[in-house]
Enzyme design. Structure first.
Site, PDB file in Angstrom:
ATOM      1  CB  SER A 311      -0.950   0.013   1.200  1.00 16.94           C
ATOM      2  OG  SER A 311      -0.229   0.034   2.413  1.00 16.94           O
ATOM      3  CE  LYS A 356      -2.619   1.362   5.177  1.00 18.19           C
ATOM      4  NZ  LYS A 356      -2.483   0.804   3.810  1.00 18.19           N
TER       5      LYS A 356
END
EC number: 3.4.21.53
Length: 422
Positions: A311, A356
């Site tokens: 990611s 996140k």
């Protein structure tokens, strides 16, 4: 009532004898003795009802205490088949040892590099529940009470069939692949490379024995009508094959250790991965496993330990672009983000977007780049003070960072706008 001496029957008791004394030192009481048929209850004997009740109550209390202790121990130690996602640390890929970092996180070689400021933060998710990091009941309670944590079934993240070593190997392989793709995408985006070198790494079962070798570099494709197309990038190859039906004969020209070799093959039908009876894409496939690298001497490496997964690709690519292009891409701003990256520059969805964003806000970022494909999860979960913008390609990500640096964000794409457009 105790009778007076003058009223007592003839007992030989002196008239002036005290009421609480009797001959021979025997004691007397002011209450009549209970009848012989109802003896006085002994409340101090070992078999008395009150003593038995107290003993039983003490036993039940001990049992209850033991159960509580057992439940506490179980709640703190017995692993459950769940995974908890929590905000993880962030890393500024532009940081270097001169700025106080432990080491240069990004090193670019083979070209001139330029000074950078601000931050491009890769974000992570802390995962509990996979092998080696068990989740307990009390941890689940804490996650239920936290707005920054998410509980998932373990099979969604790390199936029980995988060992801790296998999970770690898979995560590291994804991280390496992400970094390699970021280099190719960044060099193609900046024009530092104009061609991808596609190398054959293997073949599908349908193409066994066609004569290709691992390490052959794909140079061109010739169709039955004699038309030849040089292969310059993976996106260009994919576009070419999208117009070619399955079972079409083709001639591949490959470079084998400096020698041109022609190989004949027949294209195959794209797979039906979701089982709906339809191929995954239009056109056909070569049935070859290919790796890609940019035709450039520029290379980049990342120094990160104990971090895995794909990611961070988009932030890796932005970091490379900032390093190899003049000027300051971030304008000194603290920008975080996430998203997988493909060699063609496509930004893909990731897991744990909520965590996140929280981690980025906690570490001081004011701006966040989110994959457009994650916008459904972004809306409603943005931390206070964090501006989130949606991107679907590396080119859009570069333009977004440039707009943030110039304080000109009014026209940038947001996740509510993406969802409205859908």
């Amino acid at each position: 009532m105790t009778p007076s001496p003058s009223d007592a029957p003839g007992t030989g008791t002196p008239a002036d004898a005290p009421l609480d004394a009797a001959p021979n030192g025997a004691s007397i009481t002011s209450e009549p003795a209970p009848p012989a048929s109802a003896p006085a209850e002994d409340e101090t004997g070992p078999d008395s009802p009150r003593r038995l009740f107290r003993g039983r109550r003490r036993a039940w209390l001990l049992v209850g205490l033991a159960l509580v202790v057992a439940l506490v121990i179980a709640g703190a130690t017995v692993p459950l088949n769940k995974v908890i996602q929590a905000p993880g640390p962030t890393w500024n890929v532009l940081a270097d040892a001169e700025d106080g970092a432990d080491q240069d996180l990004l090193t670019v070689t083979g070209t001139q590099t330029y000074e950078t400021t601000g931050a491009l933060r890769m974000t992570t998710v802390s995962v509990s529940g996979c092998p080696g990091y068990p989740v307990t009941f009390f941890m689940l309670v804490d996650a239920w009470l936290s707005s920054d944590k998410t509980i998932l079934d373990r099979d969604q993240v790390c199936p029980e069939s995988l060992t801790a070593e296998q999970v770690e190997e898979a995560n590291q392989a994804q991280m390496t692949s992400s970094q390699d793709a970021a280099v190719v995408a960044a060099l193609m985006e900046t024009g530092a490379a104009t061609r991808m070198i596609l190398t054959i790494e293997g073949t599908a079962d349908e193409q066994a024995g066609i004569g290709v070798e691992v390490g052959d570099v794909l140079e061109s494709i010739t169709t039955a009508d004699g038309g030849t197309a040089p292969i310059t990038s993976y996106p260009q190859l994919r576009e070419l094959l999208a117009a070619i039906p399955p079972a079409t004969p083709l001639t591949l020209r490959v470079d084998r250790n400096g020698t041109a070799v022609d190989v004949e093959l027949t294209t195959i039908t794209p797979r039906d991965a979701d089982g709906d009876g339809q191929p995954d894409s239009t056109g056909s496939l070569l049935g070859l496993s290919l790796s890609a690298r940019a035709d450039s001497d520029i290379d980049a490496s990342f120094e990160l330990s104990d971090v895995g997964g794909p990611s961070a690709g988009t932030i890796f690519a932005l970091g490379i672009i900032d390093e190899i292009t003049p000027g300051d891409l971030t304008g000194g701003k603290d920008i975080a983000g996430t998203g997988t990256i493909s060699i063609d520059g496509s930004v893909g969805a990731i897991g744990g977007i909520k965590q996140k964003m929280a981690g980025a806000q906690q570490d001081g970022s004011d701006y966040f780049l989110a994959p457009s494909a994650n916008c459904q999860e972004v809306v409603g979960n943005v931390p206070d003070g964090l501006e989130v913008y949606a991107v679907s390609t590396l080119h859009e990500a570069v333009q977004t960072v440039e707009a943030i640096a110039a304080d000109d964000t009014a026209d940038l794409m947001t996740c509510p706008a993406v969802l409205d457009a859908d």
